[in-house]
Design an enzyme around this catalytic site. Structure first.
Site, PDB file in Angstrom:
ATOM      1  CE  LYS A   7      27.591  -4.013 -22.303  1.00  0.00           C
ATOM      2  NZ  LYS A   7      27.594  -2.564 -21.990  1.00  0.00           N
ATOM      3  CG  ASP A   9      29.564  -1.418 -24.910  1.00  0.00           C
ATOM      4  OD1 ASP A   9      29.805  -2.203 -23.968  1.00  0.00           O
ATOM      5  OD2 ASP A   9      29.379  -0.196 -24.736  1.00  0.00           O
ATOM      6  N   GLY A  58      27.098   5.932 -30.085  1.00  0.00           N
ATOM      7  CA  GLY A  58      28.170   6.050 -31.074  1.00  0.00           C
ATOM      8  C   GLY A  58      29.567   6.331 -30.545  1.00  0.00           C
TER       9      GLY A  58
HETATM   10  N1  SAM Z   1      29.112   1.227 -27.196  1.00  0.00           N
HETATM   11  C1  SAM Z   1      28.037   2.225 -27.247  1.00  0.00           C
HETATM   12  C2  SAM Z   1      28.683   3.575 -27.226  1.00  0.00           C
HETATM   13  O1  SAM Z   1      29.858   3.654 -26.856  1.00  0.00           O
HETATM   14  O2  SAM Z   1      28.033   4.570 -27.597  1.00  0.00           O
HETATM   15  C3  SAM Z   1      27.069   2.008 -26.103  1.00  0.00           C
HETATM   16  C4  SAM Z   1      26.256   0.738 -26.289  1.00  0.00           C
HETATM   17  S1  SAM Z   1      24.901   0.530 -25.161  1.00  0.00           S
HETATM   18  C5  SAM Z   1      25.731   0.030 -23.695  1.00  0.00           C
HETATM   19  C6  SAM Z   1      24.179  -0.990 -25.705  1.00  0.00           C
HETATM   20  C7  SAM Z   1      23.390  -0.901 -27.014  1.00  0.00           C
HETATM   21  O3  SAM Z   1      23.090  -2.219 -27.488  1.00  0.00           O
HETATM   22  C8  SAM Z   1      22.041  -0.191 -26.881  1.00  0.00           C
HETATM   23  O4  SAM Z   1      22.050   0.979 -27.661  1.00  0.00           O
HETATM   24  C9  SAM Z   1      21.037  -1.224 -27.434  1.00  0.00           C
HETATM   25  O5  SAM Z   1      20.015  -0.634 -28.227  1.00  0.00           O
HETATM   26  C10 SAM Z   1      21.931  -2.103 -28.280  1.00  0.00           C
HETATM   27  N2  SAM Z   1      21.376  -3.427 -28.576  1.00  0.00           N
HETATM   28  C11 SAM Z   1      20.830  -4.307 -27.710  1.00  0.00           C
HETATM   29  N3  SAM Z   1      20.409  -5.408 -28.353  1.00  0.00           N
HETATM   30  C12 SAM Z   1      20.709  -5.230 -29.670  1.00  0.00           C
HETATM   31  C13 SAM Z   1      20.511  -6.020 -30.848  1.00  0.00           C
HETATM   32  N4  SAM Z   1      19.949  -7.231 -30.793  1.00  0.00           N
HETATM   33  N5  SAM Z   1      20.921  -5.515 -32.032  1.00  0.00           N
HETATM   34  C14 SAM Z   1      21.489  -4.289 -32.083  1.00  0.00           C
HETATM   35  N6  SAM Z   1      21.715  -3.503 -31.015  1.00  0.00           N
HETATM   36  C15 SAM Z   1      21.317  -3.966 -29.815  1.00  0.00           C
END
Ligand code: SAM
Length: 195
Positions: A147, A107, A34
């Site tokens: 990203k 992201d 988050g």
């Molecule tokens: N931007 C976030 C923050 O600042 O807290 C960090 C994001 S983290 C690098 C990437 C996230 O993408 C993970 O929590 C993962 O569960 C989510 N994710 C990956 N594939 C996804 C999808 N198909 N739908 C939703 N979320 C996804």
């Protein structure tokens, strides 16, 4: 206090390009835990807590993730939702004011398999699905920040983005580790396709 250091990447990009304005509606894809949503809430004033500027318009922040996202004032979270599913797109449309967003942030990243080409391809496919989401909810002249992991298909994604946005650039924030393939496409001035 931010939930995760990734906040600094978004702060850096937003300080430079001013994507997030008070009153804007923002969708944060892959939002857990988050931190980006925290930045977005501050910048679009969705919690209405900008003490210094009374009367600033109040924005909207909707975060989506496969994982649980702990609650945050000013944000509406869709935990356990897949951003690439059509059902999620429909839900987003219902939640957004007038069904429309000024900015889509992503992201998102798949769980890395360790096979670089495979991870690259999977993330590019996820980014391409954001173009479908944009067609449904992004306002004309809106922005998409996503990203990606650099690789052979980056150019294809850039071309696709360039066909629907007037301006597309690739960004490597200082806050992103130099030794990682992580980069961001910033696509601005959405040209909404006429149906
Ligand atoms: N931007 C976030 C923050 O600042 O807290 C960090 C994001 S983290 C690098 C990437 C996230 O993408 C993970 O929590 C993962 O569960 C989510 N994710 C990956 N594939 C996804 C999808 N198909 N739908 C939703 N979320 C996804």
């Amino acid at each position: 206090n931010f939930r995760c250091r990734s906040a600094f990447k978004l702060l850096e990009i937003d300080d430079k390009f001013r994507l997030l304005q008070p009153g804007y509606s923002v969708v944060d894809c892959g939002a857990a835990p988050g931190a980006w949503s925290q930045v977005a809430v501050q910048r679009v004033n969705s919690a209405g807590t900008s003490r210094h500027d009374q009367g600033l318009p109040r924005g909207t922040v909707i975060g989506i993730d496969l994982l649980n996202i702990p609650p945050l004032d000013g944000a509406h979270f869709l935990s356990c939702h897949d951003v690439t599913h059509a059902a999620t797109h429909t839900k987003l449309q219902e939640l957004l004011p007038q069904g429309q967003a000024h900015v889509i942030l992503s992201d998102m990243a798949p769980n890395a398999s360790g096979f670089r080409d495979m991870d690259h391809e999977r993330l590019i496919t996820m980014c391409l699905s954001l173009i479908d989401l944009a067609e449904m909810i992004l306002l004309p002249r809106g922005s998409l920040l996503c990203k990606y992991w650099d690789g052979v298909l980056s150019h294809q994604l850039q071309e696709k983005l360039s066909s629907v946005f007037h301006s597309v650039r690739s960004i490597k924030p200082d806050a992103s580790r130099k030794d990682s393939a992580e980069r961001y496409f910033l696509a601005r001035m959405y040209k909404k396709p006429v149906k």
